[in-house]
Write a protein that holds these residues in place. Structure first.
Motif, short mmCIF file in Angstrom:
data_model
loop_
_atom_site.label_atom_id
_atom_site.label_comp_id
_atom_site.label_asym_id
_atom_site.label_seq_id
_atom_site.Cartn_x
_atom_site.Cartn_y
_atom_site.Cartn_z
N SER A 55 -8.34 8.49 -10.97
CA SER A 55 -9.00 7.45 -11.74
C SER A 55 -8.15 7.06 -12.95
O SER A 55 -8.03 5.88 -13.28
CB SER A 55 -10.38 7.94 -12.20
N LYS A 56 -7.54 8.04 -13.58
CA LYS A 56 -6.67 7.75 -14.73
C LYS A 56 -5.46 6.91 -14.31
O LYS A 56 -5.05 6.01 -15.04
CB LYS A 56 -6.22 9.05 -15.39
N ILE A 57 -4.90 7.21 -13.15
CA ILE A 57 -3.76 6.43 -12.66
C ILE A 57 -4.20 4.99 -12.37
O ILE A 57 -3.54 4.04 -12.77
CB ILE A 57 -3.16 7.08 -11.39
N ASN A 58 -5.33 4.86 -11.71
CA ASN A 58 -5.81 3.52 -11.35
C ASN A 58 -6.22 2.70 -12.57
O ASN A 58 -6.15 1.47 -12.54
CB ASN A 58 -6.99 3.62 -10.38
N ASN A 59 -6.64 3.36 -13.63
CA ASN A 59 -7.12 2.65 -14.81
C ASN A 59 -6.17 2.77 -16.00
O ASN A 59 -6.57 2.53 -17.13
CB ASN A 59 -8.51 3.19 -15.21
N ARG A 60 -4.92 3.11 -15.74
CA ARG A 60 -3.98 3.33 -16.84
C ARG A 60 -3.77 2.04 -17.63
O ARG A 60 -3.80 0.95 -17.10
CB ARG A 60 -2.66 3.87 -16.31
N LYS A 61 -3.52 2.22 -18.92
CA LYS A 61 -3.32 1.08 -19.81
C LYS A 61 -1.83 0.80 -20.00
O LYS A 61 -1.45 -0.26 -20.45
CB LYS A 61 -3.96 1.35 -21.16
N ASN A 62 -0.99 1.77 -19.71
CA ASN A 62 0.45 1.58 -19.86
C ASN A 62 1.15 1.81 -18.52
O ASN A 62 0.50 1.99 -17.50
CB ASN A 62 1.01 2.51 -20.95
N ASP A 63 2.47 1.83 -18.53
CA ASP A 63 3.23 1.94 -17.28
C ASP A 63 3.41 3.35 -16.77
O ASP A 63 3.90 3.55 -15.67
CB ASP A 63 4.61 1.31 -17.46
N SER A 64 3.11 4.36 -17.55
CA SER A 64 3.37 5.73 -17.09
C SER A 64 2.22 6.65 -17.44
O SER A 64 1.41 6.37 -18.32
CB SER A 64 4.67 6.25 -17.70
N LEU A 65 2.19 7.76 -16.72
CA LEU A 65 1.13 8.74 -16.91
C LEU A 65 1.64 10.09 -16.44
O LEU A 65 2.22 10.19 -15.35
CB LEU A 65 -0.10 8.34 -16.08
N LYS A 66 1.44 11.12 -17.23
CA LYS A 66 1.82 12.46 -16.79
C LYS A 66 0.71 13.03 -15.92
O LYS A 66 -0.46 12.87 -16.21
CB LYS A 66 2.05 13.37 -17.99
N VAL A 67 1.13 13.70 -14.85
CA VAL A 67 0.17 14.34 -13.96
C VAL A 67 0.53 15.81 -13.84
O VAL A 67 1.66 16.21 -14.11
CB VAL A 67 0.14 13.68 -12.56
N ASP A 68 -0.43 16.61 -13.42
CA ASP A 68 -0.13 18.04 -13.28
C ASP A 68 0.68 18.30 -12.01
O ASP A 68 0.87 17.43 -11.17
CB ASP A 68 -1.42 18.87 -13.30
#
Length: 102
Positions: A55-68
């Motif tokens: 859900s965080k990836i789909n709703n991200r506000k910027n271009d990148s996201l750290k995942v576990d």
């Protein structure tokens, strides 16, 4: 030999577990461990769970996201055999990996 059978629903599917073992207590513990792991994974990968990484990836506000690490391995698996994919897929892979900060 006695057979243990139990089932539960997850993600709209029924999971039937059958253990050819005659100790009901051990089978019940094993069944519950499997059920807990399936539900944990479902929650982790659920689009509808606002706290899930998906859900965080789909709703991200910027271009990148750290995942576990676990989610990284899940995402990485389709790219292991990248040589089998058409050339245009490489750009999709690069864009996807940029989103995940990999």
């Amino acid at each position: 030999m006695k057979v243990y059978h139990n089932s539960f629903y997850a993600k709209g599917s029924r999971l039937n577990l059958v253990f050819p073992y005659d100790d009901d207590e051990i089978c019940e513990r094993l069944f519950n461990s499997i059920k807990i792991e399936v539900y944990r994974t479902v929650l982790k990968l659920s689009y509808f769970n606002q706290s899930s990484d998906i859900s965080k990836i789909n709703n991200r506000k910027n271009d990148s996201l750290k995942v576990d690490l676990e989610l990284f391995k899940i995402f990485k698996q389709p790219f292991i055999n990248m040589k089998l994919l058409p050339e245009h897929s490489i750009s999709k892979r690069a864009r996807f990996l940029k989103i995940l900060k990999l």
